[in-house]
Design a protein around this motif. Structure first.
Motif, PDB file in Angstrom:
ATOM      1  N   LEU A   1       9.197  15.201  -0.303  1.00 57.03           N
ATOM      2  CA  LEU A   1       8.929  14.357   0.661  1.00 57.03           C
ATOM      3  C   LEU A   1       7.716  14.171   1.201  1.00 57.03           C
ATOM      4  O   LEU A   1       7.123  15.132   1.038  1.00 57.03           O
ATOM      5  CB  LEU A   1      10.107  14.546   1.947  1.00 57.03           C
ATOM      6  CG  LEU A   1       9.661  15.483   3.081  1.00 57.03           C
ATOM      7  CD1 LEU A   1      10.360  15.358   4.412  1.00 57.03           C
ATOM      8  CD2 LEU A   1      10.046  16.683   2.502  1.00 57.03           C
ATOM      9  N   ALA A   2       7.157  12.929   1.821  1.00 56.38           N
ATOM     10  CA  ALA A   2       5.929  13.085   2.547  1.00 56.38           C
ATOM     11  C   ALA A   2       5.713  11.863   3.136  1.00 56.38           C
ATOM     12  O   ALA A   2       6.479  10.656   2.854  1.00 56.38           O
ATOM     13  CB  ALA A   2       4.700  13.083   1.476  1.00 56.38           C
ATOM     14  N   ARG A   3       4.920  11.666   4.350  1.00 55.57           N
ATOM     15  CA  ARG A   3       4.700  10.372   4.862  1.00 55.57           C
ATOM     16  C   ARG A   3       3.307  10.060   4.431  1.00 55.57           C
ATOM     17  O   ARG A   3       2.184  11.033   4.722  1.00 55.57           O
ATOM     18  CB  ARG A   3       4.945  10.506   6.491  1.00 55.57           C
ATOM     19  CG  ARG A   3       4.884   9.181   7.162  1.00 55.57           C
ATOM     20  CD  ARG A   3       4.873   9.270   8.606  1.00 55.57           C
ATOM     21  NE  ARG A   3       3.529   9.659   9.115  1.00 55.57           N
ATOM     22  CZ  ARG A   3       3.257  10.958   9.613  1.00 55.57           C
ATOM     23  NH1 ARG A   3       4.448  11.731  10.266  1.00 55.57           N
ATOM     24  NH2 ARG A   3       2.057  11.197  10.085  1.00 55.57           N
ATOM     25  N   VAL A   4       2.776   8.984   4.410  1.00 55.86           N
ATOM     26  CA  VAL A   4       1.574   8.325   3.974  1.00 55.86           C
ATOM     27  C   VAL A   4       0.850   7.757   4.807  1.00 55.86           C
ATOM     28  O   VAL A   4       1.666   6.351   5.306  1.00 55.86           O
ATOM     29  CB  VAL A   4       1.270   8.077   2.496  1.00 55.86           C
ATOM     30  CG1 VAL A   4      -0.066   7.552   2.200  1.00 55.86           C
ATOM     31  CG2 VAL A   4       1.979   8.852   1.687  1.00 55.86           C
ATOM     32  N   ASP A   5      -0.139   7.893   5.588  1.00 61.03           N
ATOM     33  CA  ASP A   5      -0.557   6.672   6.742  1.00 61.03           C
ATOM     34  C   ASP A   5      -2.035   6.230   5.920  1.00 61.03           C
ATOM     35  O   ASP A   5      -2.696   6.966   5.653  1.00 61.03           O
ATOM     36  CB  ASP A   5      -1.204   7.942   7.885  1.00 61.03           C
ATOM     37  CG  ASP A   5       0.327   8.655   8.430  1.00 61.03           C
ATOM     38  OD1 ASP A   5       1.358   8.265   7.946  1.00 61.03           O
ATOM     39  OD2 ASP A   5       0.065   9.569   9.408  1.00 61.03           O
ATOM     40  N   CYS A   6      -2.000   4.964   6.347  1.00 64.94           N
ATOM     41  CA  CYS A   6      -2.916   4.224   5.784  1.00 64.94           C
ATOM     42  C   CYS A   6      -3.680   3.300   7.018  1.00 64.94           C
ATOM     43  O   CYS A   6      -2.798   2.916   7.964  1.00 64.94           O
ATOM     44  CB  CYS A   6      -2.520   3.112   4.649  1.00 64.94           C
ATOM     45  SG  CYS A   6      -2.298   3.928   3.179  1.00 64.94           S
ATOM     46  N   PHE A   7      -4.939   3.181   6.789  1.00 57.11           N
ATOM     47  CA  PHE A   7      -5.567   2.032   7.642  1.00 57.11           C
ATOM     48  C   PHE A   7      -5.755   0.717   6.981  1.00 57.11           C
ATOM     49  O   PHE A   7      -6.204   0.874   5.787  1.00 57.11           O
ATOM     50  CB  PHE A   7      -6.954   2.416   8.069  1.00 57.11           C
ATOM     51  CG  PHE A   7      -7.091   3.702   8.889  1.00 57.11           C
ATOM     52  CD1 PHE A   7      -6.327   3.528  10.299  1.00 57.11           C
ATOM     53  CD2 PHE A   7      -7.837   4.739   8.535  1.00 57.11           C
ATOM     54  CE1 PHE A   7      -6.527   4.835  11.267  1.00 57.11           C
ATOM     55  CE2 PHE A   7      -7.610   6.066   9.403  1.00 57.11           C
ATOM     56  CZ  PHE A   7      -7.305   6.002  10.613  1.00 57.11           C
ATOM     57  N   VAL A   8      -5.234  -0.259   7.526  1.00 60.12           N
ATOM     58  CA  VAL A   8      -5.864  -1.668   7.021  1.00 60.12           C
ATOM     59  C   VAL A   8      -6.746  -2.129   7.875  1.00 60.12           C
ATOM     60  O   VAL A   8      -6.617  -2.584   9.010  1.00 60.12           O
ATOM     61  CB  VAL A   8      -4.323  -2.559   6.916  1.00 60.12           C
ATOM     62  CG1 VAL A   8      -4.661  -3.933   6.345  1.00 60.12           C
ATOM     63  CG2 VAL A   8      -3.273  -1.914   6.243  1.00 60.12           C
ATOM     64  N   THR A   9      -7.844  -2.567   7.157  1.00 58.73           N
ATOM     65  CA  THR A   9      -8.929  -2.940   8.062  1.00 58.73           C
ATOM     66  C   THR A   9      -8.956  -4.562   8.192  1.00 58.73           C
ATOM     67  O   THR A   9      -7.963  -5.146   7.707  1.00 58.73           O
ATOM     68  CB  THR A   9     -10.508  -2.784   7.040  1.00 58.73           C
ATOM     69  OG1 THR A   9     -10.462  -3.546   6.136  1.00 58.73           O
ATOM     70  CG2 THR A   9     -10.650  -1.232   6.453  1.00 58.73           C
ATOM     71  N   GLU A  10      -9.970  -4.999   9.155  1.00 58.99           N
ATOM     72  CA  GLU A  10      -9.762  -6.241   9.556  1.00 58.99           C
ATOM     73  C   GLU A  10     -10.108  -7.167   8.245  1.00 58.99           C
ATOM     74  O   GLU A  10      -9.815  -8.464   8.182  1.00 58.99           O
ATOM     75  CB  GLU A  10     -10.862  -6.688  10.698  1.00 58.99           C
ATOM     76  CG  GLU A  10     -10.559  -5.868  11.769  1.00 58.99           C
ATOM     77  CD  GLU A  10     -11.528  -5.964  12.774  1.00 58.99           C
ATOM     78  OE1 GLU A  10     -12.746  -6.303  12.610  1.00 58.99           O
ATOM     79  OE2 GLU A  10     -11.322  -5.852  14.112  1.00 58.99           O
ATOM     80  N   ALA A  11     -10.678  -6.677   7.251  1.00 62.12           N
ATOM     81  CA  ALA A  11     -11.035  -7.233   6.214  1.00 62.12           C
ATOM     82  C   ALA A  11      -9.869  -7.015   5.121  1.00 62.12           C
ATOM     83  O   ALA A  11     -10.075  -7.750   3.869  1.00 62.12           O
ATOM     84  CB  ALA A  11     -12.185  -6.926   5.280  1.00 62.12           C
ATOM     85  N   GLY A  12      -8.870  -6.521   5.367  1.00 66.20           N
ATOM     86  CA  GLY A  12      -7.661  -6.304   4.242  1.00 66.20           C
ATOM     87  C   GLY A  12      -7.869  -5.352   3.487  1.00 66.20           C
ATOM     88  O   GLY A  12      -6.844  -4.996   2.517  1.00 66.20           O
TER      89      GLY A  12
END
Length: 382
Positions: A322-333
């Motif tokens: 298992l793992a949890r993956v955290d992403c940023f989604v910028t204002e530009a997508g």
């Protein structure tokens, strides 16, 4: 999810699969590990599994504890801990002898018998970072979750970013301050951090649960923030703040040669309580200030991108279980990977189980599937 029967236990038909649930530990996330264990212990099917609860005290003593999930929960701001019961657990170190033993305070030794699989619910250093995984590899005992390399590399946020960048996964701007950097030329280290665009986040490189993380709005605040982070870890990461949203999802190893399974995506937002970001208090002590939304309100395109980044990250890191993956989604997508957590928070209210619940996998089913994946894994090099 677990439509297949339990894997054959170590000795003889009719015996339930024996699972040692290990929790607590020497890290600052000791109490969070206890809370995770409370939920897992409560969810395990006792008709299928013979459960052996083993706590590791803050001092590092392995002890046999009562099978009492309620005593391990966070209640009214009280953080639980593993008491030293005096019943010390001795772990075998490989060979034909696979039995756990308990040494009482009077020196008498009791044989607990063999364990088929260990469920290590340790967060942070001295557990999540490859150390307990190495011990279990030496002992030829199967265990839930990532192996030694993935656990160690993904615990160190600097090494993690280097690996992901080399594989073509986008990460945000950052700099690293090692213990030697800080002792040799503090001014140069601060200058490197000040070259990033503010605000920045200063954090211990090898800690979780937002321990020691400080949001810094200007260079005059940097030194104090680094000193605070260093009180948790001599290696410090300074990350440029990303304008956008943080979108997360869970990954579950595929069966056999199947590709990893990716959950629905979710988003955590802080909606009150005076928290500038999702800090330790917001995560565990002020639940009213936090909103978890699964599925997250994002476009199908962003959802697909985040899930693909999660799949690639899991495979690049060599993760298992298992793992949890955290992403940023910028204002530009643009989708940037923030981090991967190889033993994510695992209470029913944590993002990882909630993301899988929204994907049709209940908490007990998730726990069962993780044990079955571990049981199916061969010993030794993989």
């Amino acid at each position: 999810m677990s439509s297949h029967p339990a894997a054959p236990p170590a000795d003889g038909p009719g015996r339930r699969t024996r699972v040692a649930v290990v929790f607590g530990g020497r890290s600052e996330e000791h109490s969070i590990s206890c809370a995770t264990a409370a939920s897992v212990l409560r969810a395990m099917d006792r008709e299928r599994y013979d459960v052996v609860p083993i706590g590791i005290t803050r001092e590092g003593h392995w002890v046999l504890v009562e099978d009492d999930p309620e005593a391990l929960e966070i209640r009214d701001g009280r953080l639980p801990h593993v008491p030293d019961t005096g019943r010390q657990v001795i772990v075998p170190l490989g060979g034909l002898d696979q039995d756990l033993r308990v040494v009482a305070t009077d020196g008498t030794v009791a044989d607990l018998g063999p364990v088929d699989v260990v469920f290590p619910l340790l967060h942070g250093p001295f557990g999540e970072d490859g150390t307990i995984q190495g011990l279990l590899e030496l002992a030829d005992i199967r265990y839930v979750g990532c192996g030694v390399l993935a656990s160690a590399a993904m615990m160190d946020k600097h090494v993690m970013k280097v690996l992901f960048s080399s594989a073509g996964l986008a990460v945000g701007p950052y700099t690293v301050i090692t213990d030697l950097d800080w002792r040799r030329d503090r001014a140069a280290a601060l200058d490197a951090a000040s070259a990033l665009h503010f605000p920045v986040f200063v954090k211990p490189a090898r800690a979780g649960s937002s321990m020691g993380v400080v949001k810094v709005d200007g260079p005059e605040e940097l030194e104090a923030a680094v000193d605070k982070a260093r009180s948790h870890d001599p290696k410090v990461l300074v990350e440029q703040g990303i304008a956008g949203r943080e979108i997360e999802c869970g990954v579950l190893q595929g069966r056999g040669a199947d590709v990893p399974r990716i959950s629905e995506v979710g988003e955590i937002t802080v909606v009150g309580g005076g928290h500038e970001f999702y800090d330790f208090e917001a995560k565990y002590l002020d639940e009213a200030s936090v909103r978890i939304q699964v599925p997250a309100g994002v476009s199908d395109g962003v959802r697909a991108q985040v899930r693909e980044v999660a799949r690639r990250a899991f495979e690049v890191a060599g993760c298992e279980g298992l793992a949890r993956v955290d992403c940023f989604v910028t204002e530009a997508g643009e989708v940037l990977i923030n981090e991967i957590n190889t033993m994510p928070g695992f209470t029913p209210f944590s993002m990882y189980p909630q993301a899988w619940a929204a994907s049709g996998v209940s908490y007990p089913e998730l726990v069962d599937e993780l044990v079955q994946l571990a049981m199916a894994r061969p010993l030794g090099l993989r």
